[in-house]
Enzyme design. Structure first.
Site, mmCIF file in Angstrom:
data_model
loop_
_atom_site.group_PDB
_atom_site.id
_atom_site.type_symbol
_atom_site.label_atom_id
_atom_site.label_comp_id
_atom_site.label_asym_id
_atom_site.label_seq_id
_atom_site.Cartn_x
_atom_site.Cartn_y
_atom_site.Cartn_z
ATOM 1 C CG ASP A 112 -1.754 1.218 1.370
ATOM 2 O OD1 ASP A 112 -2.330 1.643 0.353
ATOM 3 O OD2 ASP A 112 -1.854 1.797 2.484
ATOM 4 C CB SER A 113 0.161 4.788 -0.592
ATOM 5 O OG SER A 113 -1.009 4.791 0.211
ATOM 6 C CE1 TYR B 263 2.829 5.377 -3.339
ATOM 7 C CE2 TYR B 263 1.583 3.485 -4.113
ATOM 8 C CZ TYR B 263 2.766 4.039 -3.686
ATOM 9 O OH TYR B 263 3.892 3.243 -3.608
ATOM 10 N N GLY B 264 -2.860 8.935 -3.644
ATOM 11 C CA GLY B 264 -4.124 9.428 -4.209
ATOM 12 C C GLY B 264 -3.999 10.712 -5.005
ATOM 13 C CB CYS C 276 -2.868 0.947 -2.445
ATOM 14 S SG CYS C 276 -2.994 2.683 -2.818
ATOM 15 C CG ASN C 277 -9.416 1.175 -3.617
ATOM 16 O OD1 ASN C 277 -10.223 0.791 -4.442
ATOM 17 N ND2 ASN C 277 -9.445 0.768 -2.354
ATOM 18 C CD GLU D 194 -2.746 8.907 6.660
ATOM 19 O OE1 GLU D 194 -2.170 10.003 6.537
ATOM 20 O OE2 GLU D 194 -2.518 7.922 5.942
ATOM 21 C CB CYS E 202 -10.126 4.938 0.107
ATOM 22 S SG CYS E 202 -8.675 5.667 0.885
ATOM 23 C CB THR E 203 -6.340 1.605 2.371
ATOM 24 O OG1 THR E 203 -5.910 2.959 2.221
ATOM 25 C CG2 THR E 203 -5.729 0.739 1.317
ATOM 26 C CG HIS E 204 -6.842 5.714 5.029
ATOM 27 N ND1 HIS E 204 -6.033 5.112 4.097
ATOM 28 C CD2 HIS E 204 -6.029 6.484 5.800
ATOM 29 C CE1 HIS E 204 -4.781 5.506 4.280
ATOM 30 N NE2 HIS E 204 -4.751 6.339 5.307
HETATM 31 N N1 DGL Z 1 -4.051 3.785 0.059
HETATM 32 C C1 DGL Z 1 -4.701 4.832 -0.694
HETATM 33 C C2 DGL Z 1 -5.896 4.236 -1.453
HETATM 34 O O1 DGL Z 1 -6.470 3.230 -1.064
HETATM 35 C C3 DGL Z 1 -5.147 5.964 0.201
HETATM 36 C C4 DGL Z 1 -4.011 6.785 0.756
HETATM 37 C C5 DGL Z 1 -3.186 7.473 -0.302
HETATM 38 O O2 DGL Z 1 -3.713 8.344 -1.030
HETATM 39 O O3 DGL Z 1 -2.023 7.127 -0.405
HETATM 40 O O4 DGL Z 1 -6.272 4.761 -2.452
#
Ligand code: DGL
Length: 270
Positions: A13-14, A45-46, A76-77, A157, A189-191
């Site tokens: 993941d990011s 990453y988003g 990660c999405n 976060e 999204c992961t979060h």
């Molecule tokens: N992990 C990213 C996602 O699922 C969210 C956090 C990021 O933007 O890095 O898209």
């Protein structure tokens, strides 16, 4: 048991948000050894370009392949939408690749035929339009209504959930005209699993709120069963690597994994 079954599962993941997916995998497959890589040096990453995410993803895949992973899960999405096709080509037969999008697309296409479905995610995920393209290809009459909700990652976060601030931000995003009259909402999204209950409450439980972590774990389980690659040796020793270490990243693992895990720094570039 084949030797290959003993090899670990790579998950990346990011950052540490992908631990929500790792947690679901641990619950579904408690004997699998996981090597998690959080690219904390390059998050988020988003907001990054597709090219940048592809370059980071290739580097991470190299690390996980070197550590002999039998499967790589893109938790990660944003990376799943930007780099899945490229990674599959790059990795070839060396490991099986699972993304977080396909298991959700197949769940939605089975349960929400001819319905209006909403999606919230990062700018990268929404701009890629990958969910819409995959749903369209399955031709189940599903219309997808997407909204980028970039503030939510930072909000979570910083520990803002289940309070007045998170209620206001969630309310503001979900009342957007594009997300009205939907039957289901994809949390892309992961979060977002951390605010799933708040989102369900916003809809008074009348909209199905879908998070992909369990669907991803099930898809991994099915793959391992089919290929006779399940590890059956208990008490695996997991590793959690990050490209940049801070105490605050380590403390936040509790939010996403349910317990604090020790993070090891691992450089992506020498
Ligand atoms: N992990 C990213 C996602 O699922 C969210 C956090 C990021 O933007 O890095 O898209």
């Amino acid at each position: 048991m084949e030797n290959r079954a003993l090899q670990p599962i790579g998950i990346f993941d990011s950052g540490i948000g992908g631990l929500t997916v790792a947690h679901a995998i641990q619950r579904a497959l408690p004997c699998e050894r996981m090597i998690y890589f959080g690219d904390t040096a390059h998050l988020p990453y988003g907001d990054k370009s597709e090219a940048a995410i592809q370059a980071y993803s290739i580097k991470i895949a190299d690390v996980l392949l070197k550590m002999n992973c039998k499967v790589i899960v893109i938790a990660c999405n944003s990376a799943s939408s930007a780099a899945y096709n490229l990674l599959r080509e790059y990795v070839g037969k060396r490991a099986h690749i699972i993304n977080v999008i396909d298991p959700m697309v197949s769940l939605v296409s089975q349960r929400f035929k001819n319905k209006r479905v909403g999606l919230i995610g990062t700018k990268r995920t929404v701009q890629s339009n990958v969910y819409a393209q995959k749903l369209e290809a399955l031709d189940q009459g599903i219309t997808l209504h997407q909204l980028a909700t970039p503030l939510l990652v930072h909000m979570i976060e910083e520990g803002f959930f289940d309070n007045r601030i998170s209620h206001d931000i969630i309310d503001q995003y979900l009342s957007d005209p594009s997300l009205q009259n939907i039957d289901a909402l994809i949390l892309a999204c992961t979060h977002y699993p951390l605010i799933k209950a708040e989102i369900s409450a916003y809809y008074h439980e009348r909209v199905a709120v879908l998070d992909s972590s369990e669907a991803v774990a099930t898809s991994l389980l099915n793959y391992l069963e089919e290929e006779h690659l399940r590890n059956t040796i208990p008490n695996p020793q997991h590793q959690f690597l990050v490209s940049d270490y801070t105490e605050s990243f380590e403390a936040s693992t509790r939010l996403f994994f349910g317990e604090v895990v020790h993070l090891e720094k691992h450089r992506l570039w020498e």
